[in-house]
Structure formats: C-alpha cells, structure tokens
Design an enzyme around this catalytic site. Structure first.
Site, PDB file in Angstrom:
ATOM      1  N   SER A   1       0.839  -1.214   0.000  1.00  0.00           N
ATOM      2  CA  SER A   1       0.000   0.000   0.000  1.00  0.00           C
ATOM      3  C   SER A   1       0.870   1.260   0.000  1.00  0.00           C
ATOM      4  CB  SER A   1      -0.955   0.016   1.201  1.00  0.00           C
ATOM      5  OG  SER A   1      -0.233   0.080   2.417  1.00  0.00           O
ATOM      6  N   HIS A   2       2.169   1.121   0.309  1.00  0.00           N
ATOM      7  CA  HIS A   2       3.052   2.291   0.317  1.00  0.00           C
ATOM      8  C   HIS A   2       4.360   2.038  -0.430  1.00  0.00           C
ATOM      9  CE1 HIS A   2       0.011   3.280   3.239  1.00  0.00           C
ATOM     10  NE2 HIS A   2       0.302   4.537   2.984  1.00  0.00           N
TER      11      HIS A   2
ATOM     12  N   ARG B   1       2.385   3.854  -4.955  1.00  0.00           N
ATOM     13  CA  ARG B   1       2.251   5.283  -4.624  1.00  0.00           C
ATOM     14  C   ARG B   1       2.918   6.217  -5.642  1.00  0.00           C
ATOM     15  NH1 ARG B   1      -1.502   6.817  -0.818  1.00  0.00           N
ATOM     16  NH2 ARG B   1      -1.859   4.983   0.446  1.00  0.00           N
TER      17      ARG B   1
ATOM     18  N   ALA C   1       4.071   7.909   2.867  1.00  0.00           N
ATOM     19  CA  ALA C   1       4.745   6.603   2.883  1.00  0.00           C
ATOM     20  C   ALA C   1       4.368   5.794   4.111  1.00  0.00           C
ATOM     21  CB  ALA C   1       6.260   6.846   2.873  1.00  0.00           C
ATOM     22  N   ALA C   2       4.926   4.571   4.186  1.00  0.00           N
ATOM     23  CA  ALA C   2       4.830   3.783   5.415  1.00  0.00           C
ATOM     24  C   ALA C   2       5.696   4.458   6.488  1.00  0.00           C
ATOM     25  CB  ALA C   2       5.328   2.366   5.155  1.00  0.00           C
TER      26      ALA C   2
ATOM     27  N   THR D   1      -5.987   9.045   8.645  1.00  0.00           N
ATOM     28  CA  THR D   1      -5.769   7.626   8.966  1.00  0.00           C
ATOM     29  C   THR D   1      -4.622   7.449   9.969  1.00  0.00           C
ATOM     30  OG1 THR D   1      -4.554   7.552   6.863  1.00  0.00           O
ATOM     31  CG2 THR D   1      -6.757   6.590   6.889  1.00  0.00           C
TER      32      THR D   1
ATOM     33  N   ALA E   1      -2.081   2.030  11.027  1.00  0.00           N
ATOM     34  CA  ALA E   1      -3.019   3.131  10.869  1.00  0.00           C
ATOM     35  C   ALA E   1      -4.007   3.067  12.034  1.00  0.00           C
ATOM     36  CB  ALA E   1      -3.766   2.988   9.544  1.00  0.00           C
TER      37      ALA E   1
ATOM     38  N   ASP F   1      -5.042   0.783   1.293  1.00  0.00           N
ATOM     39  CA  ASP F   1      -5.617  -0.553   1.113  1.00  0.00           C
ATOM     40  C   ASP F   1      -7.042  -0.479   0.581  1.00  0.00           C
ATOM     41  OD1 ASP F   1      -3.484  -2.269   1.709  1.00  0.00           O
ATOM     42  OD2 ASP F   1      -3.713  -1.873   3.850  1.00  0.00           O
TER      43      ASP F   1
ATOM     44  N   HIS G   1     -14.063   3.537  20.113  1.00  0.00           N
ATOM     45  CA  HIS G   1     -13.585   4.724  20.836  1.00  0.00           C
ATOM     46  C   HIS G   1     -12.081   4.658  21.135  1.00  0.00           C
ATOM     47  CE1 HIS G   1     -14.484   1.756  23.975  1.00  0.00           C
ATOM     48  NE2 HIS G   1     -13.645   2.403  24.764  1.00  0.00           N
TER      49      HIS G   1
ATOM     50  N   ARG H   1       3.022 -15.285  15.233  1.00  0.00           N
ATOM     51  CA  ARG H   1       3.380 -14.140  14.380  1.00  0.00           C
ATOM     52  C   ARG H   1       3.476 -12.868  15.202  1.00  0.00           C
ATOM     53  NH1 ARG H   1      -0.199 -11.495   9.440  1.00  0.00           N
ATOM     54  NH2 ARG H   1       1.062  -9.600   9.314  1.00  0.00           N
ATOM     55  N   LEU H   2       4.644 -12.289  15.161  1.00  0.00           N
ATOM     56  CA  LEU H   2       4.845 -10.978  15.801  1.00  0.00           C
ATOM     57  C   LEU H   2       4.661  -9.896  14.750  1.00  0.00           C
ATOM     58  CD1 LEU H   2       6.021 -12.226  18.396  1.00  0.00           C
ATOM     59  CD2 LEU H   2       8.044 -10.812  18.053  1.00  0.00           C
TER      60      LEU H   2
HETATM   61  N1  LIG Z   1       1.800   8.287   5.679  1.00  0.00           N
HETATM   62  C1  LIG Z   1       0.587   8.237   6.151  1.00  0.00           C
HETATM   63  O1  LIG Z   1      -0.041   9.261   6.380  1.00  0.00           O
HETATM   64  C2  LIG Z   1      -0.069   6.921   6.407  1.00  0.00           C
HETATM   65  C3  LIG Z   1       0.624   5.731   6.251  1.00  0.00           C
HETATM   66  N2  LIG Z   1       0.021   4.539   6.573  1.00  0.00           N
HETATM   67  C4  LIG Z   1       0.798   3.318   6.442  1.00  0.00           C
HETATM   68  O2  LIG Z   1      -0.014   2.254   5.983  1.00  0.00           O
HETATM   69  C5  LIG Z   1       0.610   1.021   6.337  1.00  0.00           C
HETATM   70  C6  LIG Z   1      -0.431  -0.018   6.624  1.00  0.00           C
HETATM   71  O3  LIG Z   1      -1.108   0.263   7.838  1.00  0.00           O
HETATM   72  P1  LIG Z   1      -2.177  -0.777   8.397  1.00  0.00           P
HETATM   73  O4  LIG Z   1      -3.111  -1.169   7.301  1.00  0.00           O
HETATM   74  O5  LIG Z   1      -2.743  -0.271   9.646  1.00  0.00           O
HETATM   75  O6  LIG Z   1      -1.236  -2.030   8.675  1.00  0.00           O
HETATM   76  P2  LIG Z   1      -1.641  -3.543   9.036  1.00  0.00           P
HETATM   77  O7  LIG Z   1      -2.959  -3.591   9.694  1.00  0.00           O
HETATM   78  O8  LIG Z   1      -1.426  -4.379   7.833  1.00  0.00           O
HETATM   79  O9  LIG Z   1      -0.495  -3.931  10.077  1.00  0.00           O
HETATM   80  C7  LIG Z   1      -0.337  -3.204  11.255  1.00  0.00           C
HETATM   81  C8  LIG Z   1       0.759  -3.808  12.122  1.00  0.00           C
HETATM   82  O10 LIG Z   1       0.291  -5.026  12.685  1.00  0.00           O
HETATM   83  C9  LIG Z   1       1.118  -6.107  12.301  1.00  0.00           C
HETATM   84  N3  LIG Z   1       0.240  -7.242  12.064  1.00  0.00           N
HETATM   85  C10 LIG Z   1      -0.677  -7.378  11.090  1.00  0.00           C
HETATM   86  N4  LIG Z   1      -1.335  -8.543  11.231  1.00  0.00           N
HETATM   87  C11 LIG Z   1      -0.802  -9.157  12.311  1.00  0.00           C
HETATM   88  C12 LIG Z   1      -1.052 -10.393  12.970  1.00  0.00           C
HETATM   89  N5  LIG Z   1      -1.990 -11.238  12.537  1.00  0.00           N
HETATM   90  N6  LIG Z   1      -0.327 -10.695  14.064  1.00  0.00           N
HETATM   91  C13 LIG Z   1       0.628  -9.843  14.520  1.00  0.00           C
HETATM   92  N7  LIG Z   1       0.916  -8.665  13.928  1.00  0.00           N
HETATM   93  C14 LIG Z   1       0.199  -8.318  12.853  1.00  0.00           C
HETATM   94  C15 LIG Z   1       1.854  -5.650  11.062  1.00  0.00           C
HETATM   95  O11 LIG Z   1       3.081  -6.333  10.906  1.00  0.00           O
HETATM   96  P3  LIG Z   1       3.629  -6.697   9.426  1.00  0.00           P
HETATM   97  O12 LIG Z   1       4.127  -5.392   8.866  1.00  0.00           O
HETATM   98  O13 LIG Z   1       4.699  -7.702   9.619  1.00  0.00           O
HETATM   99  O14 LIG Z   1       2.449  -7.231   8.655  1.00  0.00           O
HETATM  100  C16 LIG Z   1       2.029  -4.162  11.347  1.00  0.00           C
HETATM  101  O15 LIG Z   1       3.124  -3.898  12.167  1.00  0.00           O
HETATM  102  C17 LIG Z   1       1.551   1.376   7.505  1.00  0.00           C
HETATM  103  O16 LIG Z   1       2.881   1.203   7.046  1.00  0.00           O
HETATM  104  C18 LIG Z   1       1.283   2.831   7.801  1.00  0.00           C
HETATM  105  O17 LIG Z   1       2.396   3.595   8.200  1.00  0.00           O
HETATM  106  C19 LIG Z   1      -1.258   4.479   7.049  1.00  0.00           C
HETATM  107  C20 LIG Z   1      -1.969   5.627   7.209  1.00  0.00           C
HETATM  108  C21 LIG Z   1      -1.467   6.939   6.854  1.00  0.00           C
HETATM  109  O1  LIG Z   2      -2.837   4.801   3.365  1.00  0.00           O
HETATM  110  C1  LIG Z   2      -3.131   5.865   3.932  1.00  0.00           C
HETATM  111  O2  LIG Z   2      -4.028   5.937   4.775  1.00  0.00           O
HETATM  112  C2  LIG Z   2      -2.363   7.083   3.583  1.00  0.00           C
HETATM  113  N1  LIG Z   2      -1.179   6.941   3.112  1.00  0.00           N
HETATM  114  C3  LIG Z   2      -0.336   7.989   2.654  1.00  0.00           C
HETATM  115  C4  LIG Z   2      -0.810   9.330   3.058  1.00  0.00           C
HETATM  116  C5  LIG Z   2      -2.280   9.449   3.026  1.00  0.00           C
HETATM  117  C6  LIG Z   2      -2.971   8.384   3.819  1.00  0.00           C
END
Ligand SMILES: NC(=O)C1=CN([C@@H]2O[C@H](COP(=O)(O)OP(=O)(O)OC[C@H]3O[C@@H](n4cnc5c(N)ncnc54)[C@H](OP(=O)(O)O)[C@@H]3O)[C@@H](O)[C@H]2O)C=CC1
Ligand SMILES: O=C(O)C1=NCCCC1
Length: 343
Positions: free
Chosen positions: A53-54, A58, A128-129, A166, A186, A194, A236, A309-310
């Site tokens: 997703s990042h 992108r 980005a991530a 997010t 997020a 996503d 909440h 899984r961590l």
């Molecule tokens: N720049 C911005 O403004 C924004 C960026 N983002 C980015 O989007 C990306 C995705 O976010 P999000 O969808 O919330 O990520 P996920 O829900 O996919 O994962 C969140 C965290 O939980 C871990 N995880 C996921 N599933 C499990 C599991 N079953 N057991 C244990 N750990 C688990 C992941 O590890 P693993 O990585 O190993 O899967 C990760 O560290 C992030 O990198 C975030 O920084 C999001 C919003 C805004």
């Molecule tokens: O995936 C998201 O949420 C975002 N990623 C990059 C910046 C905007 C929000």
C-alpha cells in the site's frame, strides 16, 4: 488472423535497480537529487518488504502531486536546535523523510546525551509507510516512536462526519537475538491505500471498515472513497489514539491538522500537508537493565504462550524472499514506472 495481445511479464529487480529507477522518476518530475534519493530508497524498501500500500503503487500519486505544484520537490529543510531534548524542522513544504534525514544526526546526539529527544517536523508531506522512519533507530540500539497525521477521511467514534486522518503510529525497539521489534499501524480500520487497492482489484473490504456517503456501513471500497469515509479501528479506543496523533503530529509540531489544508486548487495533489513527531529514547541510560535482553525475554515468552506471528514477521519474511529472488514488480506496473521515468 487476430493479433495476440502482448502481456507484460513480471520482473525481478534488485533493490539498487529499483532505487535507481525510482530516483530517475522523482528527478524527472521535479525533485532535487537529494530528495529523490531519500524518497526512492524509502519507497523501494517498502516494496521489498511487501508493504504494497506504500510501495511503487504510490509513485503515480507522488508524480501527480509534484506536477500539481502542491509540494516543494526542491525543499531544503531548516533544522533548529531548540532545547536539550528538542529538535524542530521546517520541511519547507517538502516531503517529511528528507526533513527527518536532515535532523537525524542532531536527534540521535541529543537522545544519547539526554536519554530522550523529540523531533517535531512541520510544513511537511508524508505519503509513505512509517516503519522505515523508526526501524533504523532500533537497529542502532535506540527505542523510537513516531506519529504522522494525514487527510480528513475518518469519522471519529460517535461523530457524524469525517475529521481525522488515517493517522498511523509506528514503534521500534531493539532486541538481543533478532531484528528490532517493530509495529506500524493506521488508527483507521484499514489504511486508505488498502481501500484504493481493494477498489482497483474489485474486492470488498472487511465489515467495520467504513461508511458510504449516507453514513451507512459498507464493504464497497468505492462507496468509501467516493463520498464515504473510514472508521477508526476499535471504536472509541482507536478514535482516542487518532486524536492523540492529531495533537502530537500537528498541534505540537506547528503542522496542519488533517482537516486544515485545502488542496482543491491543486488537482492531482495527493500528499497530506501536515506534521510528524518522533520520540527517540536511549535505553542504555537505565544502566544495568539490559533492555535488548529484556525485550528478547518478552518475545520468548510470547512465543512460549503460543504466538506464531509478531508484528514485523510478515515484512521480514517478504524481505528475505526479496533478497533471495529479487523484488517482483508486476509487468504492467513496471511499464508504467518506466514511462514515468521518461515522461
Ligand atoms: N503516511 C501516512 O499518512 C499513512 C501511512 N500509513 C501506512 O499504511 C501502512 C499499513 O497500515 P495498516 O493497514 O494499519 O497495517 P496492518 O494492519 O497491515 O499492520 C499493522 C501492524 O500489525 C502487524 N500485524 C498485522 N497482522 C498481524 C497479525 N496477525 N499478528 C501480529 N501482527 C500483525 C503488522 O506487521 P507486518 O508489517 O509484519 O504485517 C504491522 O506492524 C503502515 O505502514 C502505515 O504507516 C497508514 C496511514 C497513513
Ligand atoms: O494509506 C493511507 O491511509 C495514507 N497513506 C499515505 C498518506 C495518506 C494516507
């Protein structure tokens, strides 16, 4: 005889090859070589770790944003040493990662001497991530926490309309016998990226992800993207964390809240113009406690409790695969990237 359509084949690339291609794209679309180098490295590492997703997904958004004039690709971040444990950076309306890179040496020096240091980045764009911003600190023995706010697309728990971004939170800590413990999430039910990927693939999103333009729950990603909104994760609780991110990443840094910027005069602009906060701690200041051994013990006990899984394990598996087989880029995606490098 009808012509057989030529399908682009998936291609395996080394990290350095992908970084070089992305660097060319960034420079071609108006960034300085310094900014291009930081962004290309960040994006290629995300792709290598399967953070799709990042990753390269992108790049068209970066390009349309640069072409719209919304962000300053030539930004020169201004670093200010404001207190023994506090560094500020004005990112010059540029991307957040080059601002972090510019302030990093001073931040680490302060964290090591005072035990803790804060970096407040404002006037910045983060697309980005977040884990690439914190993981390197833990690789050098430090604990790091970062938050960044994005653009209004999340309805706070109990509210009637979207207000928060997010707003991810990323954390990294060293451990004795393995890679750092890292999570990056997020505070919305899923990341906006996503939802876009699900829409592109024609897939539904999980229940509880978002609402449509009438505020009704929906699993249709297009309904979320076109007039609808996302929900916080965990009701909440996620909503409170998202509020905290707005306070730390915007109010504390002097950046914009997710609802404060207006990009409507910049068609193609995709990067939130907000702020970012990092807190870096030197655990060795707690003399004799052996932080990395203690975090290793926690991991050992989690495994003993049955955890398979961590957070971070999936990324590390993807990284190991990419290091063995190269980073696999979809054929059509690669054609788009090559076209952007020349466009
Ligand atoms: N720049 C911005 O403004 C924004 C960026 N983002 C980015 O989007 C990306 C995705 O976010 P999000 O969808 O919330 O990520 P996920 O829900 O996919 O994962 C969140 C965290 O939980 C871990 N995880 C996921 N599933 C499990 C599991 N079953 N057991 C244990 N750990 C688990 C992941 O590890 P693993 O990585 O190993 O899967 C990760 O560290 C992030 O990198 C975030 O920084 C999001 C919003 C805004
Ligand atoms: O995936 C998201 O949420 C975002 N990623 C990059 C910046 C905007 C929000």
């Amino acid at each position: 005889m009808s012509a057989t359509p030529v399908t682009a084949v998936n291609t395996s690339m080394a990290l350095s090859e992908l970084v070089a291609l992305l660097t060319r794209i960034f420079i071609r679309h108006g960034t300085s070589p310094d900014v291009a180098a930081v962004l290309a490295d960040n994006c290629a590492r995300a792709e290598r770790d399967g953070a799709h997703s990042h990753g390269v997904f992108r790049i068209p958004g970066y390009v349309s944003t640069l072409n719209s004039g919304w962000v300053n690709g030539m930004a020169v971040p201004q670093v200010e040493d404001v207190a023994s444990g506090f560094v500020r950076v004005d990112a010059d309306n540029g991307f957040a990662q080059p601002a972090l890179a510019a302030a990093r040496p001073l931040l680490v020096q302060k964290a090591r001497s005072a035990g803790i240091a804060v970096l407040a980045i404002r006037n910045s764009h983060h697309f980005a991530a977040l884990w690439p911003d914190v993981e390197p600190f833990a690789e050098e023995g430090l604990v790091a926490l970062s938050v960044v706010n994005s653009m209004t697309c999340v309805v706070p728990h109990g509210a009637d309309r979207p207000l928060f971004g997010t707003n991810p939170i990323a954390f990294a800590a060293p451990r004795a016998d393995g890679p750092p413990i890292v999570f990056d999430l997020a505070t919305s039910a899923i990341a906006h990226g996503d939802v876009q990927i699900a829409a592109r693939k024609g897939e539904r999103v999980p229940p509880g992800t978002g609402v449509d333009s009438l505020g009704q729950p929906t699993q249709d990603p297009r309904a979320i993207l076109e007039g609808g909104a996302l929900l916080p994760f965990g009701g909440h609780k996620g909503s409170a964390l998202s509020m905290m991110v707005e306070l730390l990443a915007a109010a504390l840094t002097g950046g914009n809240f997710s609802f404060e910027f207006d990009w409507s005069n910049h068609p193609g602009a995709k990067t939130p113009w907000t702020g970012q906060l990092l807190i870096v701690i030197d655990p060795s200041k707690n003399a004799g406690q052996g932080f990395a051994e203690r975090s290793q013990e926690l991991v050992r006990q989690m495994h003993a409790a049955g955890l398979r899984r961590l957070p971070g394990d999936r990324r590390h598996r993807a990284r190991a695969r990419s290091e063995e087989e190269g980073i696999i880029i979809d054929g059509e995606e690669l054609e788009r990237l090559r076209a952007l490098a020349q466009a």
